[in-house]
Design an enzyme around this catalytic site. Structure first.
Site, PDB file in Angstrom:
ATOM      1  N   ASP A 106       0.730   4.120  -2.756  1.00  0.00           N
ATOM      2  CA  ASP A 106       0.428   5.520  -2.425  1.00  0.00           C
ATOM      3  C   ASP A 106       1.530   6.446  -2.906  1.00  0.00           C
ATOM      4  O   ASP A 106       1.282   7.539  -3.392  1.00  0.00           O
ATOM      5  CB  ASP A 106       0.254   5.683  -0.909  1.00  0.00           C
ATOM      6  CG  ASP A 106      -1.032   5.016  -0.431  1.00  0.00           C
ATOM      7  OD1 ASP A 106      -1.881   4.698  -1.287  1.00  0.00           O
ATOM      8  OD2 ASP A 106      -1.172   4.801   0.781  1.00  0.00           O
ATOM      9  N   CYS A 121     -28.066  45.018  28.844  1.00  0.00           N
ATOM     10  CA  CYS A 121     -28.655  46.152  28.140  1.00  0.00           C
ATOM     11  C   CYS A 121     -30.161  45.890  28.020  1.00  0.00           C
ATOM     12  O   CYS A 121     -30.576  44.786  27.672  1.00  0.00           O
ATOM     13  CB  CYS A 121     -28.005  46.254  26.768  1.00  0.00           C
ATOM     14  SG  CYS A 121     -28.985  47.165  25.573  1.00  0.00           S
ATOM     15  N   LYS A 163      -9.483  16.304  31.064  1.00  0.00           N
ATOM     16  CA  LYS A 163      -8.611  17.339  30.503  1.00  0.00           C
ATOM     17  C   LYS A 163      -7.406  17.625  31.417  1.00  0.00           C
ATOM     18  O   LYS A 163      -7.502  17.514  32.635  1.00  0.00           O
ATOM     19  CB  LYS A 163      -9.406  18.645  30.308  1.00  0.00           C
ATOM     20  CG  LYS A 163     -10.652  18.516  29.458  1.00  0.00           C
ATOM     21  CD  LYS A 163     -10.343  18.161  28.025  1.00  0.00           C
ATOM     22  CE  LYS A 163      -9.864  19.344  27.231  1.00  0.00           C
ATOM     23  NZ  LYS A 163     -10.919  20.183  26.715  1.00  0.00           N
ATOM     24  N   CYS A 215     -26.053  51.259  22.650  1.00  0.00           N
ATOM     25  CA  CYS A 215     -27.301  51.970  22.353  1.00  0.00           C
ATOM     26  C   CYS A 215     -27.682  52.985  23.436  1.00  0.00           C
ATOM     27  O   CYS A 215     -28.650  53.729  23.282  1.00  0.00           O
ATOM     28  CB  CYS A 215     -28.448  50.986  22.127  1.00  0.00           C
ATOM     29  SG  CYS A 215     -29.001  50.157  23.623  1.00  0.00           S
ATOM     30  N   LYS A 219      -5.895  12.361  24.411  1.00  0.00           N
ATOM     31  CA  LYS A 219      -6.840  13.138  23.606  1.00  0.00           C
ATOM     32  C   LYS A 219      -5.989  14.028  22.708  1.00  0.00           C
ATOM     33  O   LYS A 219      -5.290  14.930  23.181  1.00  0.00           O
ATOM     34  CB  LYS A 219      -7.736  13.985  24.507  1.00  0.00           C
ATOM     35  CG  LYS A 219      -8.751  14.802  23.737  1.00  0.00           C
ATOM     36  CD  LYS A 219      -9.765  15.412  24.683  1.00  0.00           C
ATOM     37  CE  LYS A 219     -10.904  16.065  23.932  1.00  0.00           C
ATOM     38  NZ  LYS A 219     -10.496  17.180  23.077  1.00  0.00           N
ATOM     39  N   CYS A 255     -31.337  47.606  20.291  1.00  0.00           N
ATOM     40  CA  CYS A 255     -29.881  47.719  20.484  1.00  0.00           C
ATOM     41  C   CYS A 255     -29.185  47.087  19.289  1.00  0.00           C
ATOM     42  O   CYS A 255     -29.356  45.901  19.006  1.00  0.00           O
ATOM     43  CB  CYS A 255     -29.450  47.039  21.775  1.00  0.00           C
ATOM     44  SG  CYS A 255     -27.662  47.031  21.990  1.00  0.00           S
ATOM     45  N   GLU A 289      -6.657   6.694  26.658  1.00  0.00           N
ATOM     46  CA  GLU A 289      -5.727   7.040  25.581  1.00  0.00           C
ATOM     47  C   GLU A 289      -5.623   8.560  25.483  1.00  0.00           C
ATOM     48  O   GLU A 289      -6.532   9.283  25.921  1.00  0.00           O
ATOM     49  CB  GLU A 289      -6.266   6.482  24.256  1.00  0.00           C
ATOM     50  CG  GLU A 289      -7.496   7.241  23.764  1.00  0.00           C
ATOM     51  CD  GLU A 289      -8.381   6.446  22.814  1.00  0.00           C
ATOM     52  OE1 GLU A 289      -8.932   5.416  23.256  1.00  0.00           O
ATOM     53  OE2 GLU A 289      -8.542   6.874  21.670  1.00  0.00           O
ATOM     54  N   ASP A 319       0.826  -1.205   0.000  1.00  0.00           N
ATOM     55  CA  ASP A 319       0.000   0.000   0.000  1.00  0.00           C
ATOM     56  C   ASP A 319       0.862   1.258   0.000  1.00  0.00           C
ATOM     57  O   ASP A 319       0.564   2.245  -0.662  1.00  0.00           O
ATOM     58  CB  ASP A 319      -0.916   0.018   1.238  1.00  0.00           C
ATOM     59  CG  ASP A 319      -2.089  -0.930   1.039  1.00  0.00           C
ATOM     60  OD1 ASP A 319      -2.153  -1.555  -0.038  1.00  0.00           O
ATOM     61  OD2 ASP A 319      -2.920  -1.026   1.952  1.00  0.00           O
TER      62      ASP A 319
END
Ligand code: IVH
Length: 720
Positions: free
Chosen positions: A50, A450, A327, A435, A131, A456, A129, A46
């Site tokens: 390629d 606001c 994380k 505004c 991230k 606005c 595993e 392969d």
């Protein structure tokens, strides 16, 4: 010694040599294809295949005149010349829930056991595993041949980046010993070394440099011209799969090993863990290894190993129940705060933004950071208690910046020893800086807002920007910049104006094609893109309205329950009629039928209902949404899940279920497009009753509602 044309660098080939080399490559590649597909006896590895294919493409790029119509490079779709073709994902590409500390990991494990009806003592294995901090890609192989590669897009529809993906050396064009249909999913990333070299090259050529490897990878994969992608060395790790014609294995680990066997790069740091202590121990190992890796990772992903259990656990609206991303802690840096600016958001929130002396935090240059709200600047939390030991934040201060993954960086701390003598406490505005309307803070709200509403400009424009954004209407050619411009011209003042743009243009009130930067073709293209979005899925429509607290997940939950806009609007208007809606007496509201209906929906809480109700209670807002709806065809979720026998049906589970927990049954039914309710009424379509069921079965019989048992339910949904 003169070089042979077959081994010569493409850059040094003469025209004549290139012609001969292309002819040779066509013959070799054709023979290889035939050997692989028809004789099942490959003559090239392969990798060699390629590499020859890539050489063919490179030569054709240098000598475009020599390219033949039947060239081997034409066998896979060429790069689209304008924009990317859209590819619907056969199975949505989801994101992951996050865990930030050990207690989140313990909770993840506890919730899974509860869902599955397992005790704490039962063994439960997970894979852990890295991230990878890149962007996800889905590769579809049919008969061993790559047929397309798609980005995640909005999770449902991605972009066709096939030609670009083929330039990635970890993405084989053909695979062997794989299921007839195999969708491989994983992360495209750029190594640190390649990133540094790319930025150096870009800088040398006065081109834009990238803030981090992930941005560089994303920018490179999403190139319309795959010649550019080919010059940017991207890599790919496989970690998941989409549709497959046969199961890959019984376990997550087995499936990943199978993908590895088929020829994909998989991450060597994956380990099998038992229980949370083991998961956290592996997290620490990966955290330690992080500095030595040549690619960015931002955490560790845990997945339930048993694929049977994964299937039972299923998915929430946007995340699987069987996986979580733990994380890594944030990165920190110190810099000087130059000024505090106020931004007005689509719900009127006045958000203070720190303008900083640019500083690198964990590899990213940061020049803006959030200051949250006025209490935060003053050194207090929402309850009035001190934060940062009560230190306030002033323009001129030296501040610590905190950045975690993708999240907007924030100002975390102040160094008082470096405070300039003339630094003054910050005075938070009590009027909207855009505004001029009063900006007020309601009791219990940390944010000043606001009160200008639709008048606005900032709110109106932000609402429009949200409406055309990715997870919302996502109209090609109509982004934040164009919306702002059209709003300035008075062409798009409210949402419905977007769908009147073409009609008004034709009536010659004005001509878009005459505007700078536009022409006949681009204007027509925009009108066509807007036209294509008149048909919209209900949950997207809901999310697009930009209602406070109504995110993508809640929009899906509401859409599933109400199925269409009119019943939802009617219920919200009913809920708004409750006399107590304005005096915050929640107990009274909870008892009313309209509120009860909203609160029975999994994922929908009081804060969201209140916000929805307040919008529907305002005549101007209601009318504006009404004008918009007239231009749309809203597609109900049951039409999307129309293949399922329970789509659109109202179902009640009662009694004890023996082969699944109640939560599991509910989640499965909802995933198939059903609405699950707690009580039987004339609107109920089906009751699923286990042993011990009582009054609900009786009521169903009285109302003539069909009742089935657990086995019949499993047979109905195909899980028997
Ligand atoms: S599994 C159904 N594994 O993180 C969930 N995702 O924050 C399939 N990511 O969209 C995702 N490394 O782009 C998985 N080892 C890993 C990953 C990983 C990076 C990305 C992926 C996903 C995002 C969610």
């Amino acid at each position: 010694m003169p070089q042979n044309a077959q081994t010569k660098d493409v850059a040094s080939l003469t025209q004549e040599e290139a012609g001969a080399e292309l002819a040779r490559l066509a013959t070799v590649l054709h023979a290889a294809d035939e050997a692989y597909h028809q004789k099942d006896a490959p003559v090239l590895t392969d990798a060699d295949y390629d590499s020859l294919k890539r050489r063919n493409v490179e030569i054709e790029r240098r000598f475009p005149d020599l390219k033949k119509e039947d060239s081997p490079s034409e066998q896979v779709g060429a790069a689209p010349s304008e924009g990317f073709r859209k590819i619907p994902h056969s199975i949505p590409m989801l994101s992951l829930e996050n865990a930030f500390d050990e207690s989140d990991v313990t909770e993840f494990d506890r919730a899974i056991r509860k869902f599955l009806g397992m005790s704490e003592a039962d063994p439960l294995a997970y894979t852990a595993e890295p991230k990878i901090d890149g962007l996800s890609l889905s590769l579809r192989y049919e008969g061993g041949q790559l047929v397309h590669a798609a980005t995640r897009g909005d999770g449902t529809i991605g972009e066709d980046v096939t030609s670009n993906a083929l330039t990635i050396r970890d993405v084989p064009e053909r695979i062997k010993s794989a299921p007839e249909l195999l969708e491989v999913r994983g992360e495209v990333y750029m190594s640190h070394e390649d990133f540094a070299a790319l930025n150096a090259r870009q800088a040398e050529q006065d081109e834009k440099t990238f803030a981090n490897p992930r941005n560089a990878a994303a920018g490179s994969l999403r190139q319309l011209d795959s010649r550019i992608t080919a010059k940017r060395p991207l890599r790919f790790f496989a970690y998941a799969w989409g549709s497959v014609s046969e199961s890959l294995a019984d376990t997550q680990e087995g499936a990943i090993n199978r993908l590895k066997g088929v020829g994909f790069a998989t991450n060597p740091l994956m380990a099998l863990c038992n229980g949370t202590a083991d998961l956290v121990a592996h997290y620490r190992r990966i955290e330690e290894a992080r500095a030595t890796l040549d690619y960015d990772i931002d955490g560790v992903v845990y997945k339930v190993n048993d694929l049977g259990l994964q299937a039972r656990l299923g998915f929430r609206s946007t995340t699987p129940r069987w996986a979580i991303a733990h994380k890594f802690p944030a990165e920190l840096a110190w810099t000087q705060l130059e000024a505090i600016d106020i931004q007005v958001g689509r719900t009127g929130a006045l958000s203070p933004v720190a303008r900083l002396q640019p500083v690198t935090v964990g590899g990213v240059v940061v020049s803006n950071a959030t200051l949250h709200n006025e209490d935060y600047i003053a050194g207090r939390d929402a309850s009035g208690s001190e934060i940062r030991d009560g230190k306030d934040i002033r323009a001129g201060d030296w501040v610590q910046i905190y950045r975690a993954g993708d999240v907007i960086p924030k100002v975390a701390d102040v160094d008082l020893s470096k405070r300039p003598k003339d630094a003054r406490p910050y005075e938070f505005p009590e009027e909207c800086p855009v505004c001029g309307s009063p900006a007020i803070r309601e009791e219990g709200d940390a944010v000043r807002r606001c009160t200008g509403g639709l008048i606005c400009r900032a709110q109106a424009v932000e609402k429009l920007k949200h409406f055309v954004s990715r997870g919302a209407f996502d109209i090609e050619g109509l982004g934040a910049k164009q919306v702002e411009d059209f709003h300035c011209r008075g062409w798009i003042v409210e949402l419905a104006d977007i769908f009147l743009l073409e009609e008004r243009d034709r009536e010659r009130e004005r001509r878009l094609k005459d505007v700078d930067g536009w022409g006949e073709r681009s204007a027509d293209k925009l009108f066509a893109a807007i036209g294509a979005r008149r048909r919209i899925h209900f949950h997207r429509f809901l999310f697009s309205l930009g209602i406070r607290h109504l995110g993508e997940a809640a929009a899906k939950d509401l859409a599933r329950h109400f199925n269409d806009w009119s019943p939802l609007a009617a219920a919200a208007i009913d809920a708004a009629k409750e006399p107590a809606v304005n005096d915050a007496s929640q107990a009274a509201l909870d008892g009313s039928p309209a509120w009860k209906e909203f609160l029975s929906i999994d994922g929908v809480g009081r804060t969201l209902v209140r916000s929805l109700v307040l919008i529907m209670d305002q005549e101007a807002e209601r009318a504006s949404i009404g004008r918009l709806v007239r231009h749309l065809e809203i597609v109900p979720p049951d039409a999307q899940a129309s293949g399922s026998p329970v789509a659109g049906k109202a179902i009640v589970f009662t009694g004890t279920l023996s082969r699944m927990t109640r939560n599991e049954a509910k989640a499965r039914a909802e995933a198939l497009g059903a609405r699950v309710s707690g009580s039987v009424s004339s609107k109920t379509d089906l009751v699923v009753a286990g042993p011990g069921a009582g009054s609900k079965v009786k009521k169903a019989a009285e109302l003539g509602v069909e009742t089935i048992d657990e086995d019949e339910w499993l047979a109905l949904v195909g899980d028997a």
